[in-house]
Every structure is written in structure tokens, then in C-alpha cells.
Write an enzyme that holds these catalytic residues in place. Structure first.
Site, PDB file in Angstrom:
ATOM      1  N   ASN A   1       0.826  -1.209   0.000  1.00  0.00           N
ATOM      2  CA  ASN A   1       0.000   0.000   0.000  1.00  0.00           C
ATOM      3  C   ASN A   1       0.855   1.253   0.000  1.00  0.00           C
ATOM      4  O   ASN A   1       1.932   1.297   0.601  1.00  0.00           O
ATOM      5  CB  ASN A   1      -0.933   0.013   1.216  1.00  0.00           C
ATOM      6  CG  ASN A   1      -1.886  -1.170   1.183  1.00  0.00           C
ATOM      7  OD1 ASN A   1      -2.054  -1.799   0.145  1.00  0.00           O
ATOM      8  ND2 ASN A   1      -2.501  -1.473   2.310  1.00  0.00           N
TER       9      ASN A   1
ATOM     10  N   ASP B   1      -0.504   4.093   1.153  1.00  0.00           N
ATOM     11  CA  ASP B   1      -0.992   4.955   2.241  1.00  0.00           C
ATOM     12  C   ASP B   1      -0.068   4.821   3.454  1.00  0.00           C
ATOM     13  O   ASP B   1       0.854   3.997   3.466  1.00  0.00           O
ATOM     14  CB  ASP B   1      -2.460   4.635   2.590  1.00  0.00           C
ATOM     15  CG  ASP B   1      -2.642   3.234   3.185  1.00  0.00           C
ATOM     16  OD1 ASP B   1      -1.934   2.903   4.155  1.00  0.00           O
ATOM     17  OD2 ASP B   1      -3.495   2.465   2.684  1.00  0.00           O
TER      18      ASP B   1
ATOM     19  N   HIS C   1       5.691  -0.632  -2.936  1.00  0.00           N
ATOM     20  CA  HIS C   1       5.225   0.118  -4.109  1.00  0.00           C
ATOM     21  C   HIS C   1       5.285   1.629  -3.888  1.00  0.00           C
ATOM     22  O   HIS C   1       4.551   2.385  -4.510  1.00  0.00           O
ATOM     23  CB  HIS C   1       3.806  -0.331  -4.497  1.00  0.00           C
ATOM     24  CG  HIS C   1       3.755  -1.743  -4.991  1.00  0.00           C
ATOM     25  ND1 HIS C   1       2.610  -2.510  -5.019  1.00  0.00           N
ATOM     26  CD2 HIS C   1       4.738  -2.554  -5.490  1.00  0.00           C
ATOM     27  CE1 HIS C   1       2.882  -3.718  -5.499  1.00  0.00           C
ATOM     28  NE2 HIS C   1       4.169  -3.777  -5.792  1.00  0.00           N
TER      29      HIS C   1
ATOM     30  N   SER D   1      -4.815  -9.508  -3.441  1.00  0.00           N
ATOM     31  CA  SER D   1      -5.308 -10.456  -4.440  1.00  0.00           C
ATOM     32  C   SER D   1      -4.195 -11.384  -4.902  1.00  0.00           C
ATOM     33  O   SER D   1      -4.456 -12.403  -5.539  1.00  0.00           O
ATOM     34  CB  SER D   1      -5.914  -9.703  -5.623  1.00  0.00           C
ATOM     35  OG  SER D   1      -4.998  -8.755  -6.096  1.00  0.00           O
TER      36      SER D   1
END
Ligand code: BJW
Ligand code: ZN
Length: 254
Positions: free
Chosen positions: A102, A104, A119, A197
């Protein structure tokens, strides 16, 4: 024995834990996953078309404004019980690392450390031309008004356009983050994979990497994403419900 009991037993037995997290852990904080449709202003865009270097090259103002908007949205969001469960486990004495896909900062705001971002981060910017990290004045981070497109600021060193410090498809993961994640994953006893996922490589290989190194893997997801291996445990349900229940079942004092 139920899967929750098996998972609780694993958590009691193993103190060196890596949480590997994806968009699903932040879903209950109101941050859409990559499968959710965009809302509001951005309904006519598809994220996959905004989150690429080509999109930035073709329409830098559109992509920059999209990330400014997401940064604003994340700033308004709060960590949820799943993020807090991760930090509480460390407070209770477990050796916990977070490896997240994430962008965030909800793990950090819940109190976790270290948090390895595979990422990149919404909070960082770098130059599209010379790749050096950049800094922004707060005025350059104002959220775009409806339909307003804001041109990206310029790099102080080379005058190139600044871009979000995230990893788009076809780009390499930050080398230090990847190396440090692999080291922790290969030496952990338990890996808890939450809300991913498992399709985006190379991060998606992390649970298998842990299994191959002899760790137990717990998957937490609203969909069945486990492969049914003997060292794998699937906990079906939302992260914000399942992780607090797991800590409780393991008798972790919080
Ligand atoms: C809940 C829940 C709740 C919901 N509770 N659960 C090998 C094979 C094939 C392809 C490749 C390969 N190696 C590399 C590639 C290419 C590519 C790739 O993997 N493509 C695949 C799609 C096939 N990978 C790359 O390009 C990577 N770079 C790379 O490998 O460099 C070397 C290289 C260079 C040149 C050529 C080839 C290789 C880079 C990948 C960068 C990914 N970037 C993004 C965008 C980040 C910036 C941004 O956000 O704007 O990262 S894409 C997006 O996917 C984002 C995420 O971090 C990432 C993973 O998604 P995640 O977290 O799993 O989310 P979702 O939405 O997919 O799933 C959510 C899950 O949560 C679901 O399972 C739900 O059920 C669940 N859930 N609510 C619990 N409440
Ligand atoms: Zn530059």
C-alpha cells in the site's frame, strides 16, 4: 479444530511475524481497493489508465491531480482495527515487521514500525526526468477543486516534472525495500498475508517465499485466496474483524 484456532495456535507458537498487506487492509478505512469502481469526480476514469508512466507522459496534470486527490483522501482516512491489531501485537512482545504494497501511511499512523513499502508512498515525490527525490511546499499539495487539473511542480535540480513516488507497472521496486522485505520474509516464522489479491508480481511471490523458507502462512481475505497447503491457514472475513478476533483467540493482551 477451526481455522481460527489453528491460526491462534500458530500465533502463540511463533514470535517472529511478518504482516504482508495489500489494499484490503485499508478497505475498512474507506480507501478503495484496485477492484472497486472510482467514485465522485473520477468515475469516468479507470485507475489502471491513470497509474502508469505513459499516462503521466501523455497527461501529467491529470495524473498529478489524481494523486493529489488520493493523498487528500488518505489524509482524511483513519487506521482501522486491522492496522491497530498489527501494532498491538508488537506492543504485546512479538517481533513484528510490516511489508506493505500500500502507498498509504495507515500502518505508520497506527504505530507500526518498521513498515517496508514495496510500491512506494503517496507522501513521496520524485523527478520524472532525473529520478531524484523531490520536496513539495504545502501550497503545492492543495487538493484540486472539482474538475480542476493541476500541473506537476518542477524538479529543483533539473527542471523536470515531479511525479508521485510510487511504483507503476513495468517499473522496478525500490531496491532497498525489496531486499529488506525478502530478508525479513525468509527469516520469519509466521507470515500473515492480509487483503491482497496476490496477482501483482514480484510482491505476490512473498507468501510462497515464506512457505519455502519453512514459515507458516495465514491468509486473511474476504475471498478464499489460499492454496490449501499444509502450512497455510485461510481466515475468511474482513481484516477489521478477523485480526482482532485472531489476537483475542491467541490470548494476546491488548
Ligand atoms: C479484503 C477486504 C477486507 C477487500 N478485508 N480483504 C511476472 C509474471 C507476470 C507479470 C509480471 C511478472 N513480473 C512483473 C510483472 C509485471 C507486473 C505484474 O505483476 N503484472 C501482473 C498484473 C500480471 N509487475 C510489475 O510491473 C512490477 N514491476 C516489476 O516487476 O519490475 C520488474 C520489471 C520491469 C520491467 C518489466 C517487467 C518486470 C511493478 C508492480 C507495481 C504495482 N503498482 C500498483 C500501483 C501503485 C501505485 C498506486 O496505487 O497508484 O500497486 S498496481 C496495484 O496492485 C498497487 C497494489 O499495491 C498492487 C497489489 O494490489 P492488492 O494490494 O493485492 O489489491 P487488490 O485490489 O488487487 O486486491 C485487494 C484484495 O483485498 C482482494 O483479494 C480482496 O478480496 C481483498 N479485500 N476488502 C480483507 N475488508
Ligand atoms: Zn530532476
Amino acid at each position: 479444530m477451526t481455522n481460527l484456532q489453528r491460526a491462534a495456535e500458530a500465533l502463540r507458537a511463533f514470535k517472529k511475524v511478518v504482516f504482508f498487506t495489500g489494499a484490503g487492509i485499508s478497505a475498512e478505512s474507506g480507501i478503495p481497493t484496485f477492484r472497486d469502481k472510482l467514485t465522485g469526480l473520477w468515475t469516468k476514469h479507470e485507475p489502471q489508465r491513470l497509474e502508469t508512466a505513459n499516462a503521466f507522459r501523455e497527461n501529467p496534470a491529470l495524473v498529478w491531480s489524481w494523486y493529489l486527490w488520493r493523498r487528500h483522501h488518505v489524509g482524511q482516512a483513519k487506521p482501522n482495527p486491522a492496522h491497530y491489531s498489527v501494532s498491538q501485537l508488537a506492543v504485546a512482545g512479538w517481533d513484528v515487521s510490516v511489508v506493505t504494497q500500500n502507498i498509504d501511511d495507515l500502518h505508520e499512523r497506527a504505530g507500526s514500525s518498521p513498515v517496508i513499502h514495496l510500491h512506494g508512498s503517496l507522501m513521496d515525490v520524485k523527478c520524472f526526468a532525473c529520478h531524484r527525490p523531490g520536496t513539495l511546499a504545502s501550497a503545492q499539495l492543495e487538493t484540486p477543486e472539482e474538475e480542476q487539473l493541476i500541473e506537476p511542480p518542477r524538479c529543483a535540480r533539473c527542471g523536470g516534472k515531479l511525479r508521485p513516488g510510487v511504483v507503476w507497472f513495468g517499473e522496478n521496486l525500490p531496491e532497498n525495500s525489496w531486499r529488506s522485505a525478502v530478508r525479513r520474509v525468509k527469516s520469519c516464522e509466521l507470515l500473515v498475508s492480509v487483503g491482497t489479491s496476490g496477482v501483482v508480481m514480484p510482491a505476490a511471490a512473498i507468501p510462497d517465499m515464506a512457505l519455502a523458507a519453512g514459515a507458516t502462512v495465514i491468509h486473511v481475505n474476504i475471498e478464499d485466496v489460499g492454496f490449501g497447503g499444509t502450512d497455510e491457514i485461510m481466515l475468511l472475513g474482513s481484516a477489521g474483524m478477523v485480526l482482532p478476533a485472531l489476537l483475542k483467540a491467541a490470548g494476546v493482551a491488548v
